[in-house]
Motif scaffolding. Structure first.
Motif, mmCIF file in Angstrom:
data_model
loop_
_atom_site.group_PDB
_atom_site.id
_atom_site.type_symbol
_atom_site.label_atom_id
_atom_site.label_comp_id
_atom_site.label_asym_id
_atom_site.label_seq_id
_atom_site.Cartn_x
_atom_site.Cartn_y
_atom_site.Cartn_z
ATOM 1 N N GLN A 17 7.983 -6.203 19.959
ATOM 2 C CA GLN A 17 7.413 -6.464 21.285
ATOM 3 C C GLN A 17 5.888 -6.406 21.224
ATOM 4 O O GLN A 17 5.201 -7.249 21.811
ATOM 5 C CB GLN A 17 7.915 -5.450 22.308
ATOM 6 N N PHE A 18 5.370 -5.408 20.511
ATOM 7 C CA PHE A 18 3.917 -5.279 20.359
ATOM 8 C C PHE A 18 3.349 -6.528 19.691
ATOM 9 O O PHE A 18 2.346 -7.092 20.152
ATOM 10 C CB PHE A 18 3.574 -4.030 19.542
ATOM 11 N N ALA A 19 3.967 -6.969 18.612
ATOM 12 C CA ALA A 19 3.473 -8.143 17.889
ATOM 13 C C ALA A 19 3.531 -9.393 18.772
ATOM 14 O O ALA A 19 2.593 -10.199 18.762
ATOM 15 C CB ALA A 19 4.292 -8.353 16.611
ATOM 16 N N ALA A 20 4.597 -9.533 19.547
ATOM 17 C CA ALA A 20 4.716 -10.694 20.443
ATOM 18 C C ALA A 20 3.629 -10.647 21.518
ATOM 19 O O ALA A 20 3.002 -11.680 21.826
ATOM 20 C CB ALA A 20 6.100 -10.725 21.084
ATOM 21 N N LEU A 24 0.542 -13.339 22.242
ATOM 22 C CA LEU A 24 0.255 -13.883 23.576
ATOM 23 C C LEU A 24 -1.186 -13.590 23.980
ATOM 24 O O LEU A 24 -1.874 -14.458 24.541
ATOM 25 C CB LEU A 24 1.199 -13.263 24.618
ATOM 26 N N PHE A 25 -1.632 -12.386 23.717
ATOM 27 C CA PHE A 25 -2.991 -11.971 24.059
ATOM 28 C C PHE A 25 -4.016 -12.896 23.404
ATOM 29 O O PHE A 25 -4.928 -13.395 24.052
ATOM 30 C CB PHE A 25 -3.216 -10.522 23.621
ATOM 31 N N HIS A 26 -3.859 -13.122 22.102
ATOM 32 C CA HIS A 26 -4.844 -13.929 21.375
ATOM 33 C C HIS A 26 -4.758 -15.409 21.731
ATOM 34 O O HIS A 26 -5.750 -16.130 21.580
ATOM 35 C CB HIS A 26 -4.698 -13.722 19.868
ATOM 36 N N PHE A 64 -5.666 -4.657 19.359
ATOM 37 C CA PHE A 64 -5.513 -6.116 19.279
ATOM 38 C C PHE A 64 -6.649 -6.732 18.474
ATOM 39 O O PHE A 64 -6.433 -7.618 17.648
ATOM 40 C CB PHE A 64 -5.481 -6.734 20.682
ATOM 41 N N ARG A 65 -7.882 -6.258 18.717
ATOM 42 C CA ARG A 65 -9.035 -6.817 18.005
ATOM 43 C C ARG A 65 -8.929 -6.527 16.508
ATOM 44 O O ARG A 65 -9.140 -7.410 15.673
ATOM 45 C CB ARG A 65 -10.317 -6.227 18.568
ATOM 46 N N LEU A 66 -8.564 -5.298 16.170
ATOM 47 C CA LEU A 66 -8.492 -4.908 14.763
ATOM 48 C C LEU A 66 -7.344 -5.590 14.011
ATOM 49 O O LEU A 66 -7.449 -5.825 12.804
ATOM 50 C CB LEU A 66 -8.342 -3.388 14.648
ATOM 51 N N MET A 67 -6.278 -5.909 14.735
ATOM 52 C CA MET A 67 -5.091 -6.457 14.078
ATOM 53 C C MET A 67 -5.034 -7.980 14.147
ATOM 54 O O MET A 67 -4.036 -8.570 13.774
ATOM 55 C CB MET A 67 -3.828 -5.858 14.694
ATOM 56 N N ARG A 68 -6.097 -8.591 14.598
ATOM 57 C CA ARG A 68 -6.112 -10.046 14.726
ATOM 58 C C ARG A 68 -5.862 -10.737 13.428
ATOM 59 O O ARG A 68 -6.103 -10.548 12.378
ATOM 60 C CB ARG A 68 -7.414 -10.513 15.332
#
Length: 68
Positions: A17-20, A24-26, A64-68
Motif C-alpha cells: 500500500q505504501f509503495a502504491a 501515486l504521489f510522484h 517519499f522524497r528519499l525513496m523516489r
C-alpha cells in the motif's frame, strides 16, 4: 545509555500500500492531491506504529522524497 528502538515490522500488504501510494504521489501534479496522498499514507503507517508514536506529514513527504 542510548535509547534502542525495536525495528518497525510492517506487514507485506501495508508495504505494498505504501509503495502504491508513493507511485501515486510522484505521478500527481496537484500539490493538494499530493498532500492528500501523503496524509492517507501517514494514517496507514500510524496504524502499524506503537501507541503514542509520532509521525508528521513532513516525515512522510521526506520518505517519499528519499525513496523516489
Amino acid at each position: 545509555m542510548p535509547i534502542t528502538r525495536k525495528p518497525l515490522e510492517i506487514p507485506l500488504e501495508v508495504a505494498r500500500q505504501f509503495a502504491a501510494k508513493m507511485r501515486l504521489f510522484h505521478a500527481e501534479d496537484s500539490p493538494l492531491k499530493r498532500d492528500e496522498i501523503a496524509a492517507e499514507t501517514r494514517s496507514i503507517l500510524l496504524q502499524q506504529m506503537p501507541k503514542g508514536a509520532k509521525l508528521r506529514l513532513a516525515d512522510v513527504l521526506e520518505l517519499f522524497r528519499l525513496m523516489r
